[in-house]
Design an enzyme around this catalytic site. Structure first.
Site, mmCIF file in Angstrom:
data_model
loop_
_atom_site.group_PDB
_atom_site.id
_atom_site.type_symbol
_atom_site.label_atom_id
_atom_site.label_comp_id
_atom_site.label_asym_id
_atom_site.label_seq_id
_atom_site.Cartn_x
_atom_site.Cartn_y
_atom_site.Cartn_z
ATOM 1 N N GLU A 1 4.147 29.219 -2.484
ATOM 2 C CA GLU A 1 5.187 29.461 -3.497
ATOM 3 C C GLU A 1 4.510 29.873 -4.791
ATOM 4 O O GLU A 1 3.544 29.244 -5.224
ATOM 5 C CB GLU A 1 6.041 28.220 -3.790
ATOM 6 C CG GLU A 1 7.067 27.900 -2.742
ATOM 7 C CD GLU A 1 7.914 26.676 -3.072
ATOM 8 O OE1 GLU A 1 8.109 26.374 -4.275
ATOM 9 O OE2 GLU A 1 8.382 26.030 -2.127
ATOM 10 N N GLU B 1 5.744 20.109 -0.414
ATOM 11 C CA GLU B 1 5.606 19.357 -1.660
ATOM 12 C C GLU B 1 5.977 17.882 -1.539
ATOM 13 O O GLU B 1 6.958 17.419 -2.134
ATOM 14 C CB GLU B 1 6.445 20.007 -2.771
ATOM 15 C CG GLU B 1 6.068 21.444 -3.034
ATOM 16 C CD GLU B 1 6.735 22.039 -4.271
ATOM 17 O OE1 GLU B 1 7.624 21.395 -4.845
ATOM 18 O OE2 GLU B 1 6.360 23.149 -4.658
HETATM 19 C C1 PNW Z 1 9.462 23.811 -5.954
HETATM 20 N N1 PNW Z 1 8.152 19.723 -10.763
HETATM 21 O O1 PNW Z 1 10.059 22.742 -6.619
HETATM 22 C C2 PNW Z 1 10.206 23.836 -4.636
HETATM 23 O O2 PNW Z 1 9.410 23.878 -3.502
HETATM 24 C C3 PNW Z 1 11.301 24.856 -4.606
HETATM 25 O O3 PNW Z 1 12.287 24.417 -3.700
HETATM 26 C C4 PNW Z 1 11.853 25.078 -6.003
HETATM 27 O O4 PNW Z 1 12.997 25.871 -6.029
HETATM 28 C C5 PNW Z 1 10.724 25.718 -6.810
HETATM 29 O O5 PNW Z 1 9.561 24.918 -6.791
HETATM 30 C C6 PNW Z 1 11.090 26.005 -8.266
HETATM 31 O O6 PNW Z 1 11.387 24.838 -8.940
HETATM 32 C C7 PNW Z 1 9.522 22.069 -7.669
HETATM 33 O O7 PNW Z 1 8.974 19.181 -11.496
HETATM 34 C C8 PNW Z 1 10.409 21.375 -8.455
HETATM 35 O O8 PNW Z 1 6.910 19.569 -10.921
HETATM 36 C C9 PNW Z 1 9.949 20.606 -9.488
HETATM 37 C C10 PNW Z 1 8.586 20.521 -9.712
HETATM 38 C C11 PNW Z 1 7.685 21.206 -8.922
HETATM 39 C C12 PNW Z 1 8.164 21.989 -7.889
#
Ligand code: PNW
Length: 469
Positions: A370, A165
């Protein structure tokens, strides 16, 4: 529609080093930007840090056994850069590598395929002190680190992912500041995005040069399924702008070898993009053996002339927008059910993204690297954790994957986020994504009912029914 998945499908769970390992000072590890950030007052809920997390560094064998007991055939984890190369430069630390070698051996002993991510957000603090991702040098440092890990583990890990990401690393880390390193600088955000793209390209090349035949190189993106609130030209243009900054800023160089022209035009007030040197864009486009898609929720946008319009972009609380150069787009909470994150449940978004990337990356197999949901599930009096909402969420999203496969998408695996409850970044320990419950006091692990449901799917390749109620 068939409810059977293709033979050989990978059924895994996913985790990330900083979210589970703890042991921040053991065996030569030095701070990453997430240690610094989480130890800065006010940055995470309740001041939570990953100092202990779920103590995976000391419970590795137990955690692999959990996966083996569930019958899963793959596991996606990340390597902590400051464990392996503490200053972000120079030779690898053997004890750091030994931990991952041990993990990989445990996995292989249990017939679980390791899927290794090199960067899940824990940049060595020393590299941030030298400027971090907005500086070009960081991309070269990342490629060198990729080579070190590739040389050390390439004999037993077949599947490699460069970045997790990059949108979060750049837009949340340098734009809105809700993630480490917590900077809020629109230009730095765009520079970081480019150097992540470049780092991916250089690291993919480095891996190819050291991995034995059969080594596979991938990247995991979190593309946004952006919807316009209405079909008005202004709302459609708002969607175009956000799609450029959420998606095409990465897929452009990585899949097509060029930044989109509309992105360059939209951000012209901030930069002339002269930090993109000649040859960079071509270098970002490296052959991919698969493309990883992380999906949780869609975004709904409209044109807005009201700069105070409430933001519902699900990206956490910040006075700073993550979106460089965007001043006239409002984000809206989609109608319907939400998870504990406040993220709307929308499996159609998963289907749409899989179909989109099938078209945009023709011939490249896709993996869902994921997918999952946070719910506030609790053990009952007998210590059993029933999480029917999570089962419903997983069933709906896996049905969407199945439908995409029916419609021609070449999807080869699904990695559920997450194996176990863990450190959910700025939310600390308040959001539980695991199919295994972790008692954060005792570190006791208890598979939830969703873990057993998922185990059945992994064993049969057939989508089980959803329990009633
Ligand atoms: C992902 N957003 O994080 C990550 O790859 C993981 O480490 C995390 O625990 C999981 O999703 C759940 O949050 C994100 O704000 C965090 O768009 C924030 C965003 C997207 C993905």
């Amino acid at each position: 529609m068939s409810d059977t998945f293709p033979a050989g499908f990978l059924w895994g769970t996913a985790t990330a080093a900083y979210q589970i390992e703890g042991a921040p000072q053991e065996d030569g590890r030095t701070p990453s930007i997430w240690d610094t950030f989480s130890h800065t007052p006010g940055k995470t809920e309740g001041g939570a840090t990953g100092d202990i997390a779920v103590d995976h560094y000391h419970r590795r064998a137990e955690d692999v056994r959990l996966m083996a007991d569930l019958g899963l055939n793959a596991y996606r984890f990340s390597v902590s850069w400051p464990r392996v190369q503490p200053t972000g430069r120079g030779p690898a630390v053997q004890r750091g590598l030994d931990f991952y070698r041990g993990l990989v051996d445990d996995l292989l002993d249990h017939g679980i395929e390791p899927v290794l991510t090199l960067y899940h957000w824990d940049l060595p603090q020393e590299l941030e002190a030298a400027g971090g991702w907005p500086e070009r040098e960081t991309a070269y440092r990342f490629a060198e680190y990729a080579r070190l890990v590739g040389e050390a583990l390439g004999d037993r890990v077949r599947r490699w992912t460069t970045l997790n990401e990059p949108w979060c690393s750049s837009f949340l880390g340098y734009g809105s500041g809700v993630h480490a390193p917590g900077r809020t600088d629109p230009l730095a955000t765009l520079r970081a995005a480019h150097h992540l793209n470049l780092g991916h390209g250089l690291a993919a090349q480095a891996l190819r040069s050291v991995l034995p035949a059969g080594g596979q190189v991938s990247v995991s993106l979190n593309p946004s399924c952006v919807r316009a609130r209405t079909q008005s030209p202004d709302d459609l243009d708002a969607r175009r702008q956000i799609d450029a900054l959420a998606n095409r800023i990465f897929s452009g160089p990585m899949l097509n070898g060029a930044y989109p022209e509309d992105l360059i035009a939209d951000t012209a007030r901030l930069t002339d993009w002269s930090f993109v040197q000649s040859g960079d864009e071509a270098l970002c486009k490296q052959p991919l053996d698969s493309l990883g898609i992380n999906y949780y929720t869609p975004a709904v946008v409209s044109a807005s002339t009201d700069p105070t319009a409430e933001r519902h972009d699900g990206h956490g609380a910040s006075d700073h927008s993550p979106w460089p150069g965007v001043d006239s787009v409002a984000f809206h909470q989609p109608p319907g059910e939400v998870t504990e994150m406040g993220w709307s449940v929308d499996p159609t978004g998963m289907y749409e993204l899989l179909m989109r990337y099938s078209r945009e990356a023709p011939g490249v197999p896709l993996q869902i690297t994921e997918s999952g949901a946070a719910y506030d599930d609790k053990p009952d009096a007998d210590g059993v954790v029933h999480d029917p909402e999570r089962i419903r969420y997983l069933h709906a999203h896996l049905s969407a994957v199945r439908r995409a496969i029916d419609d021609g998408a070449d999807v080869r695996g699904y990695f559920l986020w997450s194996l176990m409850d863990n450190f959910e970044w700025a939310y600390g320990y308040t959001k539980r994504f695991g199919v295994v419950r972790v008692d954060f006091e005792t570190q006791r692990r208890t598979p939830k009912s969703s873990a057993h449901w998922y185990a059945k799917l992994a064993a049969t390749g057939v989508l089980p029914d959803v329990p009633l109620g």
